[in-house]
Motif scaffolding. Structure first.
Motif, mmCIF file in Angstrom:
data_model
loop_
_atom_site.group_PDB
_atom_site.id
_atom_site.type_symbol
_atom_site.label_atom_id
_atom_site.label_comp_id
_atom_site.label_asym_id
_atom_site.label_seq_id
_atom_site.Cartn_x
_atom_site.Cartn_y
_atom_site.Cartn_z
ATOM 1 N N ARG A 12 0.826 -1.213 0.000
ATOM 2 C CA ARG A 12 0.000 0.000 0.000
ATOM 3 C C ARG A 12 0.860 1.262 0.000
ATOM 4 O O ARG A 12 0.607 2.219 -0.722
ATOM 5 C CB ARG A 12 -0.945 0.007 1.209
ATOM 6 C CG ARG A 12 -2.142 -0.879 1.035
ATOM 7 C CD ARG A 12 -2.791 -1.140 2.337
ATOM 8 N NE ARG A 12 -1.828 -1.729 3.276
ATOM 9 C CZ ARG A 12 -2.080 -2.012 4.528
ATOM 10 N NH1 ARG A 12 -3.255 -1.724 5.046
ATOM 11 N NH2 ARG A 12 -1.164 -2.574 5.291
ATOM 12 N N PHE A 13 1.937 1.252 0.806
ATOM 13 C CA PHE A 13 2.795 2.435 0.939
ATOM 14 C C PHE A 13 3.604 2.677 -0.344
ATOM 15 O O PHE A 13 3.530 3.743 -0.951
ATOM 16 C CB PHE A 13 3.713 2.261 2.160
ATOM 17 C CG PHE A 13 4.649 3.397 2.372
ATOM 18 C CD1 PHE A 13 4.186 4.634 2.779
ATOM 19 C CD2 PHE A 13 6.014 3.234 2.158
ATOM 20 C CE1 PHE A 13 5.066 5.697 2.960
ATOM 21 C CE2 PHE A 13 6.894 4.282 2.348
ATOM 22 C CZ PHE A 13 6.422 5.513 2.754
ATOM 23 N N ASP A 32 9.142 -5.270 -7.636
ATOM 24 C CA ASP A 32 8.570 -6.147 -6.603
ATOM 25 C C ASP A 32 8.862 -7.594 -7.003
ATOM 26 O O ASP A 32 9.032 -7.904 -8.182
ATOM 27 C CB ASP A 32 7.046 -5.923 -6.481
ATOM 28 C CG ASP A 32 6.501 -6.352 -5.119
ATOM 29 O OD1 ASP A 32 6.066 -5.488 -4.348
ATOM 30 O OD2 ASP A 32 6.535 -7.574 -4.827
ATOM 31 N N LYS A 37 1.639 -7.878 -8.463
ATOM 32 C CA LYS A 37 1.777 -6.452 -8.090
ATOM 33 C C LYS A 37 2.473 -5.682 -9.199
ATOM 34 O O LYS A 37 2.090 -4.561 -9.528
ATOM 35 C CB LYS A 37 2.527 -6.324 -6.772
ATOM 36 C CG LYS A 37 1.686 -6.788 -5.606
ATOM 37 C CD LYS A 37 2.169 -6.269 -4.287
ATOM 38 C CE LYS A 37 1.187 -6.705 -3.209
ATOM 39 N NZ LYS A 37 1.731 -6.641 -1.877
ATOM 40 N N ASP A 52 14.118 -9.368 -7.277
ATOM 41 C CA ASP A 52 14.380 -9.467 -5.839
ATOM 42 C C ASP A 52 15.499 -8.485 -5.488
ATOM 43 O O ASP A 52 16.640 -8.642 -5.939
ATOM 44 C CB ASP A 52 14.797 -10.910 -5.506
ATOM 45 C CG ASP A 52 15.015 -11.107 -4.014
ATOM 46 O OD1 ASP A 52 15.068 -10.095 -3.273
ATOM 47 O OD2 ASP A 52 15.130 -12.267 -3.593
ATOM 48 N N SER A 53 15.144 -7.479 -4.691
ATOM 49 C CA SER A 53 16.108 -6.415 -4.408
ATOM 50 C C SER A 53 17.230 -6.859 -3.472
ATOM 51 O O SER A 53 18.181 -6.106 -3.254
ATOM 52 C CB SER A 53 15.383 -5.214 -3.810
ATOM 53 O OG SER A 53 14.770 -5.588 -2.591
ATOM 54 N N GLY A 75 8.069 -3.687 3.981
ATOM 55 C CA GLY A 75 7.779 -3.492 5.398
ATOM 56 C C GLY A 75 8.003 -4.732 6.231
ATOM 57 O O GLY A 75 8.916 -4.786 7.063
ATOM 58 N N ASP A 76 7.195 -5.737 5.965
ATOM 59 C CA ASP A 76 7.169 -6.910 6.851
ATOM 60 C C ASP A 76 8.480 -7.672 6.910
ATOM 61 O O ASP A 76 8.887 -8.133 7.969
ATOM 62 C CB ASP A 76 6.052 -7.866 6.408
ATOM 63 C CG ASP A 76 4.688 -7.288 6.733
ATOM 64 O OD1 ASP A 76 4.652 -6.324 7.526
ATOM 65 O OD2 ASP A 76 3.688 -7.780 6.189
ATOM 66 N N LYS A 99 11.179 2.737 4.464
ATOM 67 C CA LYS A 99 10.064 2.627 5.410
ATOM 68 C C LYS A 99 10.474 1.678 6.532
ATOM 69 O O LYS A 99 10.893 0.553 6.278
ATOM 70 C CB LYS A 99 8.837 2.069 4.678
ATOM 71 C CG LYS A 99 7.694 1.740 5.606
ATOM 72 C CD LYS A 99 6.582 1.024 4.873
ATOM 73 C CE LYS A 99 5.687 0.337 5.876
ATOM 74 N NZ LYS A 99 4.502 -0.263 5.300
#
Ligand code: ATP
Length: 222
Positions: A12-13, A32, A37, A52-53, A75-76, A99
């Protein structure tokens, strides 16, 4: 030349940053690991790739070091976020915004060289709490532990009064940076300007001073 951004992580962010940058006409590479996505952002971003970063070679082949600003919005998976940030720092990316998921994550990100760490849930929580406590506080931006910028709505207490009448700087130690009235914005307003109910004042000051002023002048119930 247009600024080039890369957004890693399209939750979302990250997704919202990607959309907003694209709307502002910036060049955006959306990244991503999740193909769905990436497909969703294919028409939003300038380029969208499944990658994959945390893979150093992938980042190199994307030419990530040439981007003006990279936003890490994973995030997670804190481990992936940290590893990605570390590689971006090592590759010499000029501006890296990340983030953070929690305070420990934020601490590590700052240590390894992220240029800006954002904590959207926490920051939004603080802003909303200020707005809940006083409905005249429209927005709130923390500058440091002590200083903030707030948007205050003028009510009946200040209606028709000038900044000289209210003596805000001397009495409360705050500075009015601008007054918004409808579509017009008066930046650095002169002291003899009269306030009208509904004006929005953008105020900078120490939290304790802003609080005092808020309660004395902007606590109207109507
Ligand atoms: P948000 O709270 O912003 O909605 P989210 O909960 O949807 O985030 P997160 O797990 O925080 O999702 O991750 C955001 C995105 O980052 C996901 O779409 C995920 O596929 C992507 N992502 C996670 N790890 C990597 C990685 N190593 N490389 C690229 N993208 C990744």
């Amino acid at each position: 030349m247009k600024k080039q951004f890369a957004v890693i992580g399209l939750g979302r962010f990250g997704g919202s940053i990607c959309e907003s940058l694209s709307k502002q006409g910036m060049e955006v590479l959306a990244i991503d690991t999740n193909e769905d996505k990436v497909n969703r952002f294919a028409n939003v971003a300038t380029h969208a790739v499944v990658a994959d970063s945390t893979d150093e070679n992938t980042l190199k082949s994307l030419g990530i070091r040439n981007f003006d600003h990279v936003i890490v919005a994973i995030g997670d998976n804190i481990q992936s976020s940290i590893l990605t940030t570390l590689m971006l720092v090592e590759q010499g990316v000029k501006h890296i915004t990340v983030k953070a998921q929690n305070d420990y994550h934020e601490k590590v990100l700052n240590k390894i060289g992220a240029h800006k760490v954002v904590h959207p849930e926490r920051d939004m929580g603080v802003r909303i709490a200020h707005n809940i406590v006083s409905k005249n506080v429209l927005d709130y931006l923390e500058l440091s532990d002590e200083y903030s910028i707030v948007e205050l709505m003028a009510g009946t207490t200040v209606n028709g009064k000038t900044l000289i009448d209210l003596d805000i700087r001397a009495k409360y130690g705050c500075n009015i940076m601008a007054i918004k009235r409808g579509e017009t914005i008066d930046v650095s307003p002169s002291a003899d300007v009269s306030l009208l109910k509904g004006d929005i004042l953008i105020v900078i000051g120490a939290d304790s001073d802003i609080n005092r002023m808020e309660h004395a002048l902007f606590d109207d119930e109507d």
